[in-house]
Design an enzyme around this catalytic site. Structure first.
Site, mmCIF file in Angstrom:
data_model
loop_
_atom_site.group_PDB
_atom_site.id
_atom_site.type_symbol
_atom_site.label_atom_id
_atom_site.label_comp_id
_atom_site.label_asym_id
_atom_site.label_seq_id
_atom_site.Cartn_x
_atom_site.Cartn_y
_atom_site.Cartn_z
ATOM 1 C CB CYS A 195 -39.421 -24.887 21.675
ATOM 2 S SG CYS A 195 -39.027 -23.136 21.757
ATOM 3 C CG HIS A 200 -35.019 -19.579 23.410
ATOM 4 N ND1 HIS A 200 -35.463 -19.630 22.099
ATOM 5 C CD2 HIS A 200 -35.754 -20.501 24.085
ATOM 6 C CE1 HIS A 200 -36.415 -20.541 21.993
ATOM 7 N NE2 HIS A 200 -36.606 -21.090 23.175
ATOM 8 C CG HIS A 245 -35.317 -25.094 25.796
ATOM 9 N ND1 HIS A 245 -35.735 -26.073 24.924
ATOM 10 C CD2 HIS A 245 -36.048 -23.989 25.473
ATOM 11 C CE1 HIS A 245 -36.655 -25.580 24.118
ATOM 12 N NE2 HIS A 245 -36.866 -24.313 24.437
ATOM 13 C CD GLU A 246 -36.709 -21.225 28.215
ATOM 14 O OE1 GLU A 246 -36.707 -20.225 27.456
ATOM 15 O OE2 GLU A 246 -37.487 -22.181 28.066
#
Length: 203
Positions: A115, A161, A157-158
């Site tokens: 990351c 966030h 993953h994004e």
């Protein structure tokens, strides 16, 4: 935000990375401010370099992420490694207010990931192999798409966030490695080999 260029990437420890982001309001779609932010996210992602970047990573707590992958990001991956990861071209993609659901909740795969907000570390994370995404694009048009393989990993993953999660919340802790040790010891080895050596189980 007046500079259309590269933004500083927020690092772990900053509370903006731990809070759920706010939805982008419909009235903001197509505005010069949002267009500028998307351009800055793209420039920052490309300069890092990375394959995805979420708005909270530049200190803007809204549900917006950009994605892109291709040969320029594949580095030293062999064809076999790229095939195992199902890593293919992913054109530049904007996701606004995304809703992500697994295509098959029982079908997951484990690989190392890192990351831009957690520099110097990498670890094995299990992710759904395919996900269905509903969102809006940069033009406010609906996105209704299935992402598979590495693209699905980037999406998950994004969008983590956007929910205030870092990959560290999902990582197999015994696999955590400095990027230097990863390159020295584990690059090119399968997750199964790594798990056997470090004493954990992969899916």
């Amino acid at each position: 935000m007046s500079d259309p260029g590269i933004l500083p990437i927020i690092q772990c420890g900053d509370p903006v990375l731990r809070r759920p982001a706010e939805p982008v309001r419909l009235s903001e779609l197509g505005t010069s401010e949002l267009k500028l932010l998307i351009a800055q996210l793209r420039a920052t992602m490309e300069a890092a370099p990375g394959v995805g970047l979420a708005a909270p990573q530049v200190g803007v707590p809204i549900q917006l992420a950009v994605l892109q992958d291709g040969p320029q990001r594949w580095g030293q991956l062999t064809e076999d490694e790229r095939a195992a990861r199902q890593r293919n071209d992913l054109p530049f993609t904007v996701l606004i207010n995304p809703v992500v659901r697994p295509v098959d909740s029982g079908d997951s795969v484990s690989f190392y990931e890192g990351c831009l907000s957690v520099p110097g570390l990498t670890g094995v994370v299990a992710r759904h192999r395919s996900v269905h995404v509903e969102a809006l694009n940069e033009h406010g048009e609906p996105v209704d798409q299935v992402f598979s393989g590495w693209a699905a990993r980037i999406v998950q993953h994004e969008t983590d966030h956007l929910g205030g999660l870092l990959y560290l919340a999902r990582v197999e802790t015994r696999s955590l490695s400095t990027t230097g040790n990863y390159a020295r010891l584990w690059a090119g080895r399968s997750p199964q080999e790594v798990s056997a050596a470090l004493g954990f189980t992969v899916r």
